[in-house]
Design a protein around this motif. Structure first.
Motif, short mmCIF file in Angstrom:
data_model
loop_
_atom_site.label_atom_id
_atom_site.label_comp_id
_atom_site.label_asym_id
_atom_site.label_seq_id
_atom_site.Cartn_x
_atom_site.Cartn_y
_atom_site.Cartn_z
N VAL A 35 39.65 16.89 24.54
CA VAL A 35 39.33 15.61 23.90
C VAL A 35 40.12 15.55 22.60
N TYR A 36 40.87 14.49 22.41
CA TYR A 36 41.71 14.34 21.23
C TYR A 36 41.02 13.39 20.25
N TYR A 37 40.91 13.86 19.01
CA TYR A 37 40.23 13.10 17.96
C TYR A 37 41.20 12.69 16.86
N CYS A 38 41.01 11.49 16.41
CA CYS A 38 41.75 10.98 15.27
C CYS A 38 40.94 11.25 14.00
N ASN A 39 41.64 11.65 12.96
CA ASN A 39 41.02 11.90 11.66
C ASN A 39 41.87 11.25 10.57
N ALA A 40 41.21 10.66 9.60
CA ALA A 40 41.98 10.02 8.53
C ALA A 40 41.23 10.11 7.21
N ASP A 41 42.02 10.23 6.16
CA ASP A 41 41.50 10.19 4.79
C ASP A 41 41.70 8.76 4.28
N ILE A 42 40.59 8.06 4.07
CA ILE A 42 40.66 6.63 3.79
C ILE A 42 39.93 6.30 2.50
N ILE A 43 40.55 5.43 1.73
CA ILE A 43 39.88 4.87 0.56
C ILE A 43 39.41 3.47 0.93
N ALA A 44 38.12 3.27 0.94
CA ALA A 44 37.57 1.95 1.23
C ALA A 44 37.70 1.06 0.00
N LYS A 45 37.53 -0.25 0.23
CA LYS A 45 37.60 -1.19 -0.89
C LYS A 45 36.46 -0.91 -1.87
N TRP A 46 35.35 -0.44 -1.34
CA TRP A 46 34.24 -0.03 -2.20
C TRP A 46 33.40 0.99 -1.46
N PRO A 47 33.13 2.15 -2.03
CA PRO A 47 33.64 2.59 -3.33
C PRO A 47 35.09 3.07 -3.24
N ARG A 48 35.79 3.07 -4.30
CA ARG A 48 37.21 3.45 -4.32
C ARG A 48 37.33 4.98 -4.45
N SER A 49 36.85 5.66 -3.42
CA SER A 49 37.00 7.11 -3.41
C SER A 49 37.36 7.54 -2.00
N PRO A 50 38.23 8.55 -1.86
CA PRO A 50 38.66 8.97 -0.52
C PRO A 50 37.52 9.62 0.27
N GLU A 51 37.54 9.34 1.55
CA GLU A 51 36.52 9.90 2.43
C GLU A 51 37.15 10.14 3.79
N GLY A 52 36.73 11.23 4.45
CA GLY A 52 37.25 11.54 5.78
C GLY A 52 36.49 10.82 6.87
N TYR A 53 37.23 10.31 7.84
CA TYR A 53 36.62 9.60 8.97
C TYR A 53 37.14 10.20 10.27
N TRP A 54 36.31 10.11 11.31
CA TRP A 54 36.67 10.59 12.63
C TRP A 54 36.53 9.47 13.66
N GLY A 55 37.41 9.49 14.64
CA GLY A 55 37.25 8.61 15.78
C GLY A 55 36.30 9.23 16.79
N GLN A 56 36.06 8.48 17.87
CA GLN A 56 35.08 8.93 18.86
C GLN A 56 35.68 9.90 19.88
N GLY A 57 36.99 10.00 19.90
CA GLY A 57 37.66 10.92 20.82
C GLY A 57 38.13 10.23 22.09
N THR A 58 39.23 10.74 22.62
CA THR A 58 39.76 10.24 23.89
C THR A 58 40.16 11.44 24.75
N GLN A 59 39.80 11.40 26.01
CA GLN A 59 40.04 12.53 26.91
C GLN A 59 41.47 12.53 27.43
N VAL A 60 42.09 13.69 27.36
CA VAL A 60 43.40 13.92 27.97
C VAL A 60 43.24 15.05 28.98
N THR A 61 43.58 14.77 30.22
CA THR A 61 43.47 15.76 31.29
C THR A 61 44.82 15.94 31.96
N VAL A 62 45.30 17.19 31.96
CA VAL A 62 46.59 17.51 32.58
C VAL A 62 46.31 18.41 33.78
N SER A 63 46.57 17.89 34.95
CA SER A 63 46.24 18.63 36.17
C SER A 63 47.09 18.12 37.33
N SER A 64 47.39 19.04 38.22
CA SER A 64 48.12 18.65 39.42
C SER A 64 47.14 18.34 40.55
#
Length: 121
Positions: A92-121
């Motif tokens: 499962v691949y997750y996105c992560n980002a350090d984001i400053i919201a309009k309020w409050p103006r301080s950086p915070e880490g956010y995560w996505g919900q994840g997306t499945q990657v399956t490699v198989s023959s």
């Protein structure tokens, strides 16, 4: 309120390619560094690739030369182009980002919900 949404996962045969996308939305002032992580069954979550706002990149040794991370700051979107996929990339691949919201103006880490990657023959 800020959220990250991933897309682009799926099933592919060994040697194939996939492109993941992650878009940040909501009340955003600025998106700083962004990253892709992955977690395989029974394993810890690991960093795959990271990209700063000025487009400095860093990759895990296991994906160097096969994966390419990029971003579009105007769209608050990050991409992961994955080539030469092998079964060990299945996770499962997750996105992560350090984001400053309009309020409050301080950086915070956010995560996505994840997306499945399956490699198989």
């Amino acid at each position: 309120q800020v959220q990250l949404v991933e897309s682009g996962g799926g099933a592919v045969q060994p040697g194939g390619s996939l492109r993941l996308s992650c878009t940040a939305s909501g009340s955003i002032f600025r998106v700083n560094s962004m990253a892709w992580y992955r977690q395989a069954p029974g394993k810890q979550r690991e960093l795959v690739a990271r990209i700063t706002r000025d487009v400095t990149t860093d990759y895990a040794d296991s994906v160097k030369g096969r994966f390419t991370i990029s971003r579009d700051n105007a769209k608050n979107t990050m991409y992961l182009q994955m080539n030469s996929l092998n079964p060990e990339d299945t996770a499962v691949y997750y996105c992560n980002a350090d984001i400053i919201a309009k309020w409050p103006r301080s950086p915070e880490g956010y995560w996505g919900q994840g997306t499945q990657v399956t490699v198989s023959s």
